[in-house]
Design a protein around this motif. Structure first.
Motif, PDB file in Angstrom:
ATOM      1  N   ASP A 155     -28.110 -34.607   6.554  1.00  0.00           N
ATOM      2  CA  ASP A 155     -28.803 -33.479   5.930  1.00  0.00           C
ATOM      3  C   ASP A 155     -28.544 -33.358   4.432  1.00  0.00           C
ATOM      4  N   SER A 156     -27.511 -33.972   3.920  1.00  0.00           N
ATOM      5  CA  SER A 156     -27.238 -33.956   2.487  1.00  0.00           C
ATOM      6  C   SER A 156     -28.059 -35.056   1.823  1.00  0.00           C
ATOM      7  N   LYS A 157     -28.951 -34.664   0.924  1.00  0.00           N
ATOM      8  CA  LYS A 157     -29.834 -35.641   0.273  1.00  0.00           C
ATOM      9  C   LYS A 157     -29.025 -36.672  -0.509  1.00  0.00           C
ATOM     10  N   SER A 158     -27.952 -36.233  -1.191  1.00  0.00           N
ATOM     11  CA  SER A 158     -27.160 -37.192  -1.973  1.00  0.00           C
ATOM     12  C   SER A 158     -26.460 -38.193  -1.063  1.00  0.00           C
ATOM     13  N   GLU A 159     -25.910 -37.747   0.047  1.00  0.00           N
ATOM     14  CA  GLU A 159     -25.280 -38.669   1.007  1.00  0.00           C
ATOM     15  C   GLU A 159     -26.322 -39.592   1.626  1.00  0.00           C
ATOM     16  N   GLN A 160     -27.475 -39.044   1.930  1.00  0.00           N
ATOM     17  CA  GLN A 160     -28.557 -39.841   2.511  1.00  0.00           C
ATOM     18  C   GLN A 160     -28.956 -40.967   1.554  1.00  0.00           C
ATOM     19  N   LEU A 161     -29.096 -40.634   0.267  1.00  0.00           N
ATOM     20  CA  LEU A 161     -29.458 -41.646  -0.730  1.00  0.00           C
ATOM     21  C   LEU A 161     -28.354 -42.681  -0.920  1.00  0.00           C
ATOM     22  N   LEU A 162     -27.094 -42.233  -0.901  1.00  0.00           N
ATOM     23  CA  LEU A 162     -25.968 -43.151  -1.047  1.00  0.00           C
ATOM     24  C   LEU A 162     -25.920 -44.145   0.108  1.00  0.00           C
ATOM     25  N   ILE A 163     -25.953 -43.635   1.322  1.00  0.00           N
ATOM     26  CA  ILE A 163     -25.892 -44.503   2.503  1.00  0.00           C
ATOM     27  C   ILE A 163     -27.088 -45.455   2.528  1.00  0.00           C
ATOM     28  N   SER A 164     -28.277 -44.908   2.306  1.00  0.00           N
ATOM     29  CA  SER A 164     -29.490 -45.727   2.334  1.00  0.00           C
ATOM     30  C   SER A 164     -29.448 -46.817   1.269  1.00  0.00           C
ATOM     31  N   GLY A 165     -29.011 -46.449   0.068  1.00  0.00           N
ATOM     32  CA  GLY A 165     -28.935 -47.424  -1.016  1.00  0.00           C
ATOM     33  C   GLY A 165     -27.988 -48.568  -0.704  1.00  0.00           C
ATOM     34  N   LEU A 166     -26.841 -48.239  -0.146  1.00  0.00           N
ATOM     35  CA  LEU A 166     -25.881 -49.279   0.217  1.00  0.00           C
ATOM     36  C   LEU A 166     -26.441 -50.185   1.313  1.00  0.00           C
ATOM     37  N   LEU A 167     -27.030 -49.572   2.328  1.00  0.00           N
ATOM     38  CA  LEU A 167     -27.519 -50.354   3.459  1.00  0.00           C
ATOM     39  C   LEU A 167     -28.724 -51.221   3.101  1.00  0.00           C
ATOM     40  N   LYS A 168     -29.524 -50.801   2.132  1.00  0.00           N
ATOM     41  CA  LYS A 168     -30.674 -51.606   1.704  1.00  0.00           C
ATOM     42  C   LYS A 168     -30.233 -52.962   1.163  1.00  0.00           C
ATOM     43  N   THR A 169     -29.018 -53.029   0.631  1.00  0.00           N
ATOM     44  CA  THR A 169     -28.536 -54.309   0.094  1.00  0.00           C
ATOM     45  C   THR A 169     -28.338 -55.342   1.201  1.00  0.00           C
ATOM     46  N   LEU A 170     -28.341 -54.898   2.441  1.00  0.00           N
ATOM     47  CA  LEU A 170     -28.231 -55.827   3.574  1.00  0.00           C
ATOM     48  C   LEU A 170     -29.590 -56.426   3.940  1.00  0.00           C
ATOM     49  N   GLY A 171     -30.636 -55.973   3.262  1.00  0.00           N
ATOM     50  CA  GLY A 171     -31.974 -56.459   3.579  1.00  0.00           C
ATOM     51  C   GLY A 171     -32.575 -55.776   4.786  1.00  0.00           C
ATOM     52  N   ALA A 172     -32.040 -54.632   5.144  1.00  0.00           N
ATOM     53  CA  ALA A 172     -32.517 -53.897   6.313  1.00  0.00           C
ATOM     54  C   ALA A 172     -33.560 -52.863   5.914  1.00  0.00           C
ATOM     55  N   GLU A 173     -34.402 -52.503   6.871  1.00  0.00           N
ATOM     56  CA  GLU A 173     -35.314 -51.379   6.689  1.00  0.00           C
ATOM     57  C   GLU A 173     -34.532 -50.112   7.009  1.00  0.00           C
ATOM     58  N   ILE A 174     -34.558 -49.141   6.114  1.00  0.00           N
ATOM     59  CA  ILE A 174     -33.800 -47.905   6.288  1.00  0.00           C
ATOM     60  C   ILE A 174     -34.764 -46.762   6.558  1.00  0.00           C
ATOM     61  N   ILE A 175     -34.516 -46.031   7.623  1.00  0.00           N
ATOM     62  CA  ILE A 175     -35.265 -44.827   7.935  1.00  0.00           C
ATOM     63  C   ILE A 175     -34.283 -43.672   7.753  1.00  0.00           C
ATOM     64  N   ALA A 176     -34.534 -42.817   6.779  1.00  0.00           N
ATOM     65  CA  ALA A 176     -33.616 -41.716   6.471  1.00  0.00           C
ATOM     66  C   ALA A 176     -34.269 -40.392   6.844  1.00  0.00           C
ATOM     67  N   LEU A 177     -33.580 -39.638   7.689  1.00  0.00           N
ATOM     68  CA  LEU A 177     -34.080 -38.342   8.139  1.00  0.00           C
ATOM     69  C   LEU A 177     -33.017 -37.274   7.889  1.00  0.00           C
ATOM     70  N   SER A 178     -33.473 -36.031   7.726  1.00  0.00           N
ATOM     71  CA  SER A 178     -32.569 -34.953   7.326  1.00  0.00           C
ATOM     72  C   SER A 178     -32.067 -34.076   8.458  1.00  0.00           C
ATOM     73  N   ASP A 179     -32.587 -34.257   9.669  1.00  0.00           N
ATOM     74  CA  ASP A 179     -32.127 -33.384  10.758  1.00  0.00           C
ATOM     75  C   ASP A 179     -32.307 -34.057  12.114  1.00  0.00           C
ATOM     76  N   GLY A 180     -31.641 -33.493  13.081  1.00  0.00           N
ATOM     77  CA  GLY A 180     -31.639 -34.060  14.418  1.00  0.00           C
ATOM     78  C   GLY A 180     -32.979 -34.017  15.118  1.00  0.00           C
ATOM     79  N   ASN A 181     -33.728 -32.930  14.939  1.00  0.00           N
ATOM     80  CA  ASN A 181     -35.035 -32.843  15.601  1.00  0.00           C
ATOM     81  C   ASN A 181     -35.991 -33.914  15.078  1.00  0.00           C
ATOM     82  N   SER A 182     -35.952 -34.177  13.783  1.00  0.00           N
ATOM     83  CA  SER A 182     -36.777 -35.253  13.224  1.00  0.00           C
ATOM     84  C   SER A 182     -36.350 -36.601  13.783  1.00  0.00           C
ATOM     85  N   ALA A 183     -35.063 -36.771  13.965  1.00  0.00           N
ATOM     86  CA  ALA A 183     -34.550 -38.024  14.520  1.00  0.00           C
ATOM     87  C   ALA A 183     -35.020 -38.223  15.956  1.00  0.00           C
ATOM     88  N   ILE A 184     -34.965 -37.168  16.755  1.00  0.00           N
ATOM     89  CA  ILE A 184     -35.428 -37.268  18.145  1.00  0.00           C
ATOM     90  C   ILE A 184     -36.905 -37.647  18.174  1.00  0.00           C
TER      91      ILE A 184
END
Length: 122
Positions: free
Chosen positions: A9-38
């Motif tokens: 839910d923290s936009k800054s944490e979401q961007l940090l995690i997503s940015g790091l994981l993108k370096t693995l060449g993975a597709e990143i799906i970032a969502l802000s809450d559990g209901n959106s994830a479900i």
């Protein structure tokens, strides 16, 4: 291409995690809450890895993990909790709900990457 779901839910944490994981060449799906994830998990093929925060506004990461494992039947998708909750009880409870790993914020980028690589087998 590997797909990683980040539920944070923290936009800054979401961007940090997503940015790091993108370096693995993975597709990143970032969502802000559990209901959106479900909803996303219901409408799309299972990701290769899920990163979950615990404290979120609509549904806790613990509850979301249980729903992913039982209601959605995704028993084999690795789930890594990332949380500021740093008590041993928190780690125990997260793993008891079906999580595979637990990173305490603030974590080092190398720990996040090492954990992701381990579960993605890359």
């Amino acid at each position: 291409m590997k797909r990683i779901l980040v539920v944070e839910d923290s936009k800054s944490e979401q961007l940090l995690i997503s940015g790091l994981l993108k370096t693995l060449g993975a597709e990143i799906i970032a969502l802000s809450d559990g209901n959106s994830a479900i909803q996303w998990l219901t409408d799309n093929p299972a990701p290769d890895l899920i990163f979950l925060d615990i404290v979120m506004p609509d549904i806790s990461g613990y509850d979301l993990c249980r729903k992913i494992r039982t209601d959605l039947g995704l028993e084999t998708v690795p789930i890594v909790f990332c949380s500021t909750k740093n008590e041993e009880y928190d780690r125990f409870w997260a793993l008891r709900q079906g999580g595979n790993a637990y990173l305490t914020k603030p974590y080092s980028p190398s720990d996040l990457m090492k954990t992701a690589k381990e579960y993605l087998a890359i």
